[in-house]
Structure formats: C-alpha cells, structure tokens
Design an enzyme around this catalytic site. Sequence first.
Site, PDB file in Angstrom:
ATOM      1  N   TYR A  91       0.815  -1.012   0.315  1.00  0.00           N
ATOM      2  CA  TYR A  91       0.086  -0.060   0.578  1.00  0.00           C
ATOM      3  C   TYR A  91       0.914   1.370  -0.313  1.00  0.00           C
ATOM      4  CZ  TYR A  91      -3.555  -3.003   1.938  1.00  0.00           C
ATOM      5  OH  TYR A  91      -4.531  -4.013   0.920  1.00  0.00           O
ATOM      6  N   HIS A 132       0.129 -12.366   1.235  1.00  0.00           N
ATOM      7  CA  HIS A 132      -1.081 -11.437   0.053  1.00  0.00           C
ATOM      8  C   HIS A 132      -1.979 -12.188  -0.444  1.00  0.00           C
ATOM      9  CE1 HIS A 132      -2.284  -6.470   0.087  1.00  0.00           C
ATOM     10  NE2 HIS A 132      -2.792  -7.329  -0.529  1.00  0.00           N
ATOM     11  N   SER A 181     -12.747  -5.033   2.012  1.00  0.00           N
ATOM     12  CA  SER A 181     -14.008  -4.609   1.315  1.00  0.00           C
ATOM     13  C   SER A 181     -15.238  -4.558   1.818  1.00  0.00           C
ATOM     14  CB  SER A 181     -13.745  -4.710  -0.376  1.00  0.00           C
ATOM     15  OG  SER A 181     -11.979  -4.631  -0.190  1.00  0.00           O
ATOM     16  N   PRO A 182     -15.154  -4.731   3.348  1.00  0.00           N
ATOM     17  CA  PRO A 182     -16.598  -4.687   3.285  1.00  0.00           C
ATOM     18  C   PRO A 182     -18.323  -4.177   3.467  1.00  0.00           C
ATOM     19  CG  PRO A 182     -15.318  -4.094   5.450  1.00  0.00           C
ATOM     20  CD  PRO A 182     -13.913  -4.565   3.917  1.00  0.00           C
ATOM     21  N   GLY A 213     -17.979  -3.663  -0.024  1.00  0.00           N
ATOM     22  CA  GLY A 213     -18.036  -3.134  -1.333  1.00  0.00           C
ATOM     23  C   GLY A 213     -17.443  -2.320  -2.293  1.00  0.00           C
ATOM     24  N   ARG A 214     -15.994  -1.484  -1.256  1.00  0.00           N
ATOM     25  CA  ARG A 214     -14.923  -0.914  -1.673  1.00  0.00           C
ATOM     26  C   ARG A 214     -16.270   0.373  -1.792  1.00  0.00           C
ATOM     27  NH1 ARG A 214     -10.285  -3.175  -3.421  1.00  0.00           N
ATOM     28  NH2 ARG A 214     -10.563  -5.374  -4.269  1.00  0.00           N
ATOM     29  N   GLY A 215     -16.664   0.983  -1.106  1.00  0.00           N
ATOM     30  CA  GLY A 215     -17.773   2.084  -0.934  1.00  0.00           C
ATOM     31  C   GLY A 215     -19.145   2.240  -1.486  1.00  0.00           C
TER      32      GLY A 215
END
Length: 324
Positions: A57, A125, A204-205, A207-209
């Site tokens: 990242y 990862h 991503s809970p 859904g990436r926003g």
Amino acid sequence: MKTITLGSGLDVSRLGLGCMGMSAFYTGSGQDDAGATTTLHRALELGVTFFDTAEMYGPYTNEELLGRALRGRRDDVVIATKFGTIRHTAGDAMGLDGSPENVRLSVEGSLRRLGTDYIDLYYQHRMDPSVPVEDTMGALAGLVQEGKIRHIGLSEAAPDTIRRANAVHQVTALQTEYSLWSRDPEREILPLVRELGIGFVPYSPLGRGFLTGSIRSVDQLDESDFRRNNPRFAGENLQANIRIVEQVDEVARQVGATAGQVALAWLLAQGDDVSPIPGTKQVRYLEENVAADALSLTSDQLAALDAVAAPVGDRYEDMSSVNR
Ligand SMILES: NC(=O)c1ccc[n+]([C@@H]2O[C@H](COP(=O)([O-])OP(=O)(O)OC[C@H]3O[C@@H](n4cnc5c(N)ncnc54)[C@H](OP(=O)(O)O)[C@@H]3O)[C@@H](O)[C@H]2O)c1
C-alpha cells in the site's frame, strides 16, 4: 466495541480499520496524512484495536503512516500487515514472491517502517504458484519462533492451499473479500476455516464503498482510482448493481441506520469469528462504521439481505490471482 477471537487466541476488536485507502488505490489517497492520522487516533478512542495494512500500500507509505500514528500505543493495538506481492529478491519489483528468502527480506522492511519489533499478524497477500505454500509457511513459522511475527495469515487462498498451509503451522486468519455483493466464501471457505479453527477477516466489507450508496458513477472517482477498472463499477454493470444498494437501503430505512452500517451489521451477524475491516480515511465515516457494532438485525432483515440480487461483474479485472 466488542472483541472477538480469531484463530490461535488472537483477540481483536470485531470491527477493525482498513488503512489501505489512506495511502493507495482510492480517490484522495496519499494526499492528507494528517487527516488520516486523526482518523487512526479516533479509531483508538472508539475501541478499534485491529489495524490492517500491507507493504504494497503506497508501496510502503501506508506502513510508515501507521508506524508514526501508533507510536507509543504499541501494546494497545493489533497490527496486521502483508507481504508477497513485492519481490525483494529482484530489486523490489512488483510481482508475486512467496520464497523463504523474500519472506525474510520483507519482514525486516515492514518491522522498520512500522517502528516495531514484532508484527501481530503477518499475511501472505497473494499465493505464489511457483513456490509450494509449505515452503512459505516454513519460513513464516521460523519468524514466529524468532518472535518477529506472532501470528500467520493468508489472503485470498484457495481451500486446498489453506489446508496445506495449516498442516505446516496453525493459520490464525484468512483475509478474503466478503460482503453483501461478494459472497463466494460462503460455499467452501467459511466452513473450512471454521473446521480448522482459523478466524475470518472480510476485506472490502463495504464493497469498496459501493454498498454505502455513495458511488453512483465512476465520474465521481479520480482518474487513478482502482475502481475505474473494476468490472463491477463499469458502465452498465454499475447501473445494474445499484439495485443491490436499493435493497440494502430498504433495510436501512427500517432500522434507522445507513446502508453501510447495515452491510457491516450483516457481516457481523455471520459469526463471532469474523472481523471485517472497513476502510476509510475520514473520521465521519469511521464513526458511522463503528456504530454498526451496536446494530442488530432481526432474522427477517437478515433474510432480506441474504436475498439481495447477485452482482454483475467480477470483483477483479483479472481473477487469476485470487482463490489459489
Ligand atoms: N487482502 C487484500 O487483498 C485486500 C484487498 C483490498 C482491501 N484490503 C483491506 O481491506 C480494507 C477495506 O477494504 P476497502 O478499503 O477496499 O473497501 P471498503 O472498506 O469496502 O470501502 C472503502 C471505501 O468506502 C468508503 N467509505 C468507508 N466508509 C464509508 C461510509 N460510512 N460512507 C460512505 N463511504 C464510506 C471509503 O471512502 P474514503 O476513502 O473517502 O474514506 C472508501 O472509498 C482495506 O483498507 C485494506 O486494508 C485487503
């Protein structure tokens, strides 16, 4: 904030904080370290103890940010980071590398950037098909013995790989995408990790926003935003997927919460071995997300959410690097 126990007795707040977007991949990343630091400190105040980062990242800058922000608070937090997508054996080139040599080189960099002498949870990862997972796990088990890492995790590993890895050393957590629009883990992965005593960390809970309802067009996103190339956010797919948000919104209205909170509460209802790591750089979103810890849904509401429409589009442009 309630806590849960992942595998091997690792206690974490049941909502963690995903730190990736502070430094990489999403609109506005890497532009406001002071704001991100305020968010990290507010998370601590709210009882969030589980912080998720990775060497890739930035690369590297997210670990550095976390290291600076958490200085003096080391004993209060569980730091999870990841290796395996940068080849330190080949001039730090981007690419998969699960070799024991790369494991040993990677951990030294992460320890330095995080300003710590141990990592609580160290994930591979992405699986490297050119290196048997037994070899990677052997190197990780060595790091546990040396005290450089306390627990081992895998991300996006396939069922057979998880079994083989766990036969070498107990795996503490599997981190894989899981949310109301990414439900693949329910078929094989969740039953398997439960059988093996491995905790599950949905990434991503939100859904990436998308599941918050705040993204209605990719025109809202920076040119460099990862989601512009994600099939679920593309053109007609995104328009079709909006019906999912509408269904989540329906439940949100019933309970007087936001769609994002309902998406998180649904995940929390999946078991007390599940710790989602919603990502945000903003205090207001953090506070909203953390409040989902106190939200409980009725069986009818959970059933309505279980029945939301299936998404249109894969979750990655190239699906070959996940679930293997
Ligand atoms: N293992 C892996 O391969 C992998 C892959 C992806 C992610 N992850 C980890 O999982 C974490 C979470 O995943 P993610 O960040 O991809 O996706 P996410 O948590 O599903 O969603 C993050 C996005 O939602 C926005 N958001 C957060 N809370 C919101 C709210 N209450 N209302 C409206 N929008 C909100 C954020 O906006 P702002 O950015 O403006 O705050 C950000 O754009 C990451 O930070 C990372 O640590 C791991």
